[in-house]
Scaffold this motif. Structure first.
Motif, PDB file in Angstrom:
ATOM      1  N   MET A  40       0.815  -1.192   0.000  1.00 35.68           N
ATOM      2  CA  MET A  40       0.000   0.000   0.000  1.00 35.68           C
ATOM      3  C   MET A  40       0.858   1.255   0.000  1.00 35.68           C
ATOM      4  N   GLY A  41       2.108   1.142   0.406  1.00 41.16           N
ATOM      5  CA  GLY A  41       3.005   2.282   0.399  1.00 41.16           C
ATOM      6  C   GLY A  41       3.216   2.837  -0.999  1.00 41.16           C
ATOM      7  N   VAL A  42       3.183   1.958  -1.992  1.00 39.12           N
ATOM      8  CA  VAL A  42       3.339   2.388  -3.383  1.00 39.12           C
ATOM      9  C   VAL A  42       2.153   3.246  -3.799  1.00 39.12           C
ATOM     10  N   LEU A  43       0.948   2.869  -3.370  1.00 41.76           N
ATOM     11  CA  LEU A  43      -0.243   3.654  -3.690  1.00 41.76           C
ATOM     12  C   LEU A  43      -0.146   5.049  -3.075  1.00 41.76           C
ATOM     13  N   LEU A  44       0.329   5.141  -1.844  1.00 39.59           N
ATOM     14  CA  LEU A  44       0.507   6.440  -1.204  1.00 39.59           C
ATOM     15  C   LEU A  44       1.524   7.296  -1.948  1.00 39.59           C
ATOM     16  N   GLN A  45       2.595   6.681  -2.427  1.00 41.73           N
ATOM     17  CA  GLN A  45       3.594   7.421  -3.184  1.00 41.73           C
ATOM     18  C   GLN A  45       3.024   7.916  -4.503  1.00 41.73           C
ATOM     19  N   ILE A  46       2.229   7.094  -5.166  1.00 45.99           N
ATOM     20  CA  ILE A  46       1.610   7.501  -6.431  1.00 45.99           C
ATOM     21  C   ILE A  46       0.677   8.685  -6.206  1.00 45.99           C
ATOM     22  N   ILE A  47      -0.122   8.618  -5.154  1.00 44.16           N
ATOM     23  CA  ILE A  47      -1.037   9.728  -4.843  1.00 44.16           C
ATOM     24  C   ILE A  47      -0.244  10.982  -4.517  1.00 44.16           C
ATOM     25  N   TYR A  48       0.787  10.851  -3.717  1.00 46.70           N
ATOM     26  CA  TYR A  48       1.617  11.992  -3.349  1.00 46.70           C
ATOM     27  C   TYR A  48       2.217  12.655  -4.583  1.00 46.70           C
ATOM     28  N   TYR A  49       2.820  11.844  -5.462  1.00 49.16           N
ATOM     29  CA  TYR A  49       3.466  12.409  -6.644  1.00 49.16           C
ATOM     30  C   TYR A  49       2.454  12.956  -7.643  1.00 49.16           C
ATOM     31  N   ALA A  50       1.269  12.388  -7.709  1.00 44.89           N
ATOM     32  CA  ALA A  50       0.228  12.932  -8.586  1.00 44.89           C
ATOM     33  C   ALA A  50      -0.173  14.333  -8.113  1.00 44.89           C
ATOM     34  N   PHE A  51      -0.342  14.496  -6.810  1.00 46.36           N
ATOM     35  CA  PHE A  51      -0.667  15.817  -6.272  1.00 46.36           C
ATOM     36  C   PHE A  51       0.482  16.799  -6.498  1.00 46.36           C
ATOM     37  N   GLU A  52       1.712  16.347  -6.324  1.00 48.97           N
ATOM     38  CA  GLU A  52       2.866  17.208  -6.547  1.00 48.97           C
ATOM     39  C   GLU A  52       2.956  17.639  -8.008  1.00 48.97           C
ATOM     40  N   PHE A  53       2.755  16.701  -8.927  1.00 41.12           N
ATOM     41  CA  PHE A  53       2.788  17.029 -10.346  1.00 41.12           C
ATOM     42  C   PHE A  53       1.719  18.058 -10.687  1.00 41.12           C
ATOM     43  N   TYR A  54       0.509  17.852 -10.187  1.00 42.19           N
ATOM     44  CA  TYR A  54      -0.576  18.770 -10.491  1.00 42.19           C
ATOM     45  C   TYR A  54      -0.323  20.138  -9.866  1.00 42.19           C
ATOM     46  N   SER A  55       0.236  20.183  -8.677  1.00 41.06           N
ATOM     47  CA  SER A  55       0.576  21.458  -8.047  1.00 41.06           C
ATOM     48  C   SER A  55       1.612  22.212  -8.872  1.00 41.06           C
ATOM     49  N   MET A  56       2.615  21.514  -9.350  1.00 42.47           N
ATOM     50  CA  MET A  56       3.630  22.154 -10.181  1.00 42.47           C
ATOM     51  C   MET A  56       3.028  22.619 -11.507  1.00 42.47           C
ATOM     52  N   ALA A  57       2.137  21.830 -12.075  1.00 42.08           N
ATOM     53  CA  ALA A  57       1.469  22.234 -13.310  1.00 42.08           C
ATOM     54  C   ALA A  57       0.673  23.516 -13.084  1.00 42.08           C
ATOM     55  N   LEU A  58      -0.013  23.620 -11.947  1.00 41.35           N
ATOM     56  CA  LEU A  58      -0.764  24.836 -11.629  1.00 41.35           C
ATOM     57  C   LEU A  58       0.160  26.039 -11.476  1.00 41.35           C
ATOM     58  N   VAL A  59       1.276  25.864 -10.793  1.00 45.35           N
ATOM     59  CA  VAL A  59       2.214  26.967 -10.602  1.00 45.35           C
ATOM     60  C   VAL A  59       2.756  27.435 -11.954  1.00 45.35           C
ATOM     61  N   ILE A  60       3.146  26.513 -12.805  1.00 45.22           N
ATOM     62  CA  ILE A  60       3.655  26.874 -14.129  1.00 45.22           C
ATOM     63  C   ILE A  60       2.566  27.577 -14.937  1.00 45.22           C
ATOM     64  N   PHE A  61       1.336  27.056 -14.885  1.00 45.16           N
ATOM     65  CA  PHE A  61       0.227  27.660 -15.609  1.00 45.16           C
ATOM     66  C   PHE A  61      -0.029  29.087 -15.130  1.00 45.16           C
ATOM     67  N   ILE A  62       0.041  29.299 -13.832  1.00 43.98           N
ATOM     68  CA  ILE A  62      -0.184  30.631 -13.265  1.00 43.98           C
ATOM     69  C   ILE A  62       0.949  31.579 -13.678  1.00 43.98           C
ATOM     70  N   LEU A  63       2.180  31.109 -13.632  1.00 45.26           N
ATOM     71  CA  LEU A  63       3.311  31.958 -14.008  1.00 45.26           C
ATOM     72  C   LEU A  63       3.314  32.289 -15.497  1.00 45.26           C
ATOM     73  N   MET A  64       2.694  31.450 -16.307  1.00 40.31           N
ATOM     74  CA  MET A  64       2.634  31.709 -17.741  1.00 40.31           C
ATOM     75  C   MET A  64       1.831  32.969 -18.052  1.00 40.31           C
ATOM     76  N   SER A  65       0.999  33.397 -17.125  1.00 38.16           N
ATOM     77  CA  SER A  65       0.212  34.610 -17.367  1.00 38.16           C
ATOM     78  C   SER A  65       1.102  35.853 -17.427  1.00 38.16           C
ATOM     79  N   TRP A  66       2.312  35.763 -16.939  1.00 37.36           N
ATOM     80  CA  TRP A  66       3.232  36.899 -16.975  1.00 37.36           C
ATOM     81  C   TRP A  66       3.863  37.092 -18.346  1.00 37.36           C
ATOM     82  N   PHE A  67       3.776  36.079 -19.194  1.00 39.28           N
ATOM     83  CA  PHE A  67       4.440  36.129 -20.493  1.00 39.28           C
ATOM     84  C   PHE A  67       3.401  36.196 -21.613  1.00 39.28           C
ATOM     85  N   PRO A  68       3.532  37.173 -22.495  1.00 39.25           N
ATOM     86  CA  PRO A  68       2.549  37.297 -23.573  1.00 39.25           C
ATOM     87  C   PRO A  68       2.579  36.078 -24.502  1.00 39.25           C
ATOM     88  N   LYS A  69       1.426  35.641 -24.880  1.00 37.52           N
ATOM     89  CA  LYS A  69       1.223  34.529 -25.820  1.00 37.52           C
ATOM     90  C   LYS A  69       1.753  33.193 -25.322  1.00 37.52           C
TER      91      LYS A  69
END
Length: 87
Positions: free
Chosen positions: A1-30
């Protein structure tokens, strides 16, 4: 079950990083018109939309992405605690 917890953890981390990158992209035109911008828009906008609808901007600053990131972090912590408690 530890593997499932790691997968969930990394999925949340990936999505958080995707959100941060998406938000920072608003500073750059186009930046949203690039391939990466379109991909991030498809995965991030559905999550951010409810926050943007209910949290008005303060002046010219939109704080809804910050609230969305905080909610995501609390959800990750709660979900991981729940899985640790169940196991």
């Amino acid at each position: 079950m530890g593997v499932l917890l790691q997968i969930i953890y990394y999925a949340f981390e990936f999505y958080s990083m995707a959100l941060v990158i998406f938000i920072l992209m608003s500073w750059f035109p186009k930046a949203y018109e690039t391939g990466v911008g379109r991909f991030l828009s498809k995965i991030c906008e559905p999550y951010l939309e409810p926050f943007k609808r209910f949290i008005p901007p303060i002046g010219m600053i939109d704080i809804s992405p910050i609230v969305a990131l905080l909610v995501l972090q609390f959800a990750r912590g709660g979900l991981l605690q729940l899985f640790n408690w169940v196991l």
